[in-house]
Scaffold this active site. Structure first.
Site, mmCIF file in Angstrom:
data_model
loop_
_atom_site.group_PDB
_atom_site.id
_atom_site.type_symbol
_atom_site.label_atom_id
_atom_site.label_comp_id
_atom_site.label_asym_id
_atom_site.label_seq_id
_atom_site.Cartn_x
_atom_site.Cartn_y
_atom_site.Cartn_z
ATOM 1 N N ARG A 184 0.815 -1.227 0.054
ATOM 2 C CA ARG A 184 -0.016 -0.055 0.174
ATOM 3 C C ARG A 184 1.100 1.244 0.146
ATOM 4 N NH1 ARG A 184 -3.845 -2.639 -1.086
ATOM 5 N NH2 ARG A 184 -5.719 -2.806 -0.360
ATOM 6 N N GLU A 238 -4.178 7.643 -4.880
ATOM 7 C CA GLU A 238 -4.215 6.822 -6.279
ATOM 8 C C GLU A 238 -5.564 7.496 -6.891
ATOM 9 O OE1 GLU A 238 -4.383 2.640 -5.411
ATOM 10 O OE2 GLU A 238 -2.197 2.707 -4.688
ATOM 11 N N HIS A 251 -1.454 -0.022 -9.379
ATOM 12 C CA HIS A 251 -2.159 -0.779 -8.296
ATOM 13 C C HIS A 251 -2.966 -2.065 -9.020
ATOM 14 C CE1 HIS A 251 -3.936 -0.794 -4.113
ATOM 15 N NE2 HIS A 251 -3.989 -2.023 -4.568
HETATM 16 C C1 GLV Z 1 -5.685 -5.021 -3.391
HETATM 17 O O1 GLV Z 1 -4.758 -4.270 -2.986
HETATM 18 C C2 GLV Z 1 -6.411 -5.620 -2.383
HETATM 19 O O2 GLV Z 1 -6.342 -5.186 -1.203
HETATM 20 O O3 GLV Z 1 -7.238 -6.382 -2.685
#
Ligand code: GLV
Length: 322
Positions: free
Chosen positions: A234, A263, A282
């Site tokens: 993250r 983001e 991501h």
């Molecule tokens: C992706 O980042 C998730 O948390 O599924």
């Protein structure tokens, strides 16, 4: 019962769900505007959300009937879990199914950052590989993984999956985890030893108050000169400005970044100005199979909640014993 889903999900899980409740699915690609979300949830019993939906106290004050939240994500830092728990609302997530897929992306970024793949691609396409400057011994040289040390910040399921893959590349693997874990071939070390001795540092902890800014300017300064940093966990765990400074000075060799504090990443982020950063939007869990499995789990959690049963994957199972 009424359920709102903030996006369509892969597969036909939502069609199944619609047979068990009055389901409304936000039909567009653009995120549901906040006023619309508040309006939609005002009489809803259930909410199927994505990691882009902030489920905070403010939103919850507008959801008097809410009885469950099911997030199509493993991470739940977008949700105020204590606030849900205080109201006895279970929160479902999608663990397990994205472990291999995310580990593969971490390896992809490690390889891309070590061998400068996107930079090399840009180099060729820009016409810089030309007859008067052909193959030469110092062209686009990178770093070897074989014999290098990989430091895993976090040794949960994804960290362990990265460890196995890195071992196949001949890397030595060390790890820091809040509670040390016994994983074959992986030596548990302190975070400072990890930072000081790793050639590649890869981040695999969840974002919590304890891990926010864990890899701060001091941690980045403590990294081995010439090391590589990869973050598929993250944004918010790594100080992006400090990382950009270290990369700009070439104190760090390169970085692979899939997740950002904000983001989508802002186009004026200093990271985007650097050749030695590989970025992605991501996409850790972004394969067809894994996204389908995540959707299936999100729907399974919602179906269980609708039937008054415990969710198969519940982040706050204490709500069931209250
Ligand atoms: C992706 O980042 C998730 O948390 O599924």
């Amino acid at each position: 019962m009424k359920v709102f889903a903030s996006h369509r999900l892969p597969g036909n899980g939502l069609e199944t769900l619609a047979q068990h409740c009055d389901l409304r699915v936000w039909p567009r690609e653009e995120p549901v505007p906040n006023a619309e979300l508040i309006h939609s949830l005002s009489d809803c019993d259930g909410f199927i959300c994505l990691l882009t939906n902030r489920v905070n106290r403010d939103l919850l004050t507008h959801c008097p009937r809410l009885r469950f939240v099911s997030s199509m994500s493993v991470g739940v830092d977008h949700v105020d879990v204590p606030a849900l728990t205080a109201r006895g609302i279970p929160l479902g997530n999608t663990p397990g199914v994205l472990v291999d897929t995310t580990a593969e992306l971490a390896l992809a970024l490690i390889l891309a950052a070590a061998r400068r793949i996107p930079e090399a691609d840009r180099f060729v396409r820009a016409g810089n590989w030309r007859p008067e400057l052909p193959w030469r011994p110092d062209m686009m040289v990178g770093k070897d993984l074989a014999g290098a040390t990989l430091g895993l910040v976090g040794l949960g399921a994804i960290g362990q999956a990265v460890a196995h893959r890195a071992q196949a590349f001949g890397m030595r693997v060390i790890a820091w985890n809040r509670t040390a874990k016994d994983v074959a071939g992986v030596r548990n070390v302190s975070l400072s030893e990890l930072l000081e001795t790793s050639d590649v540092v890869s981040v695999h902890v969840a974002l919590t108050e304890a891990t926010r800014n864990l890899i701060d300017a001091n941690a980045i300064a403590a990294m081995k000169p010439g090391a590589i940093l990869v973050n598929t966990a993250r944004g918010g765990i790594v100080d992006e400005a400090a990382l950009a400074d270290a990369l700009k000075d070439q104190r760090l060799f390169s970085a692979g970044v899939d997740v950002f504090e904000t983001e989508p990443v802002e186009m004026d982020s200093p990271l985007l100005a650097l050749e030695n950063v590989v970025v992605a939007p991501h996409i850790g869990s972004a394969t067809e199979r894994t996204r389908a499995r995540m959707a299936d789990l999100a729907v399974a959690n919602a179906l269980a909640a609708l039937e008054g049963k415990p969710m198969p994957h519940c982040v706050n199972p204490e709500v069931y014993s209250a």
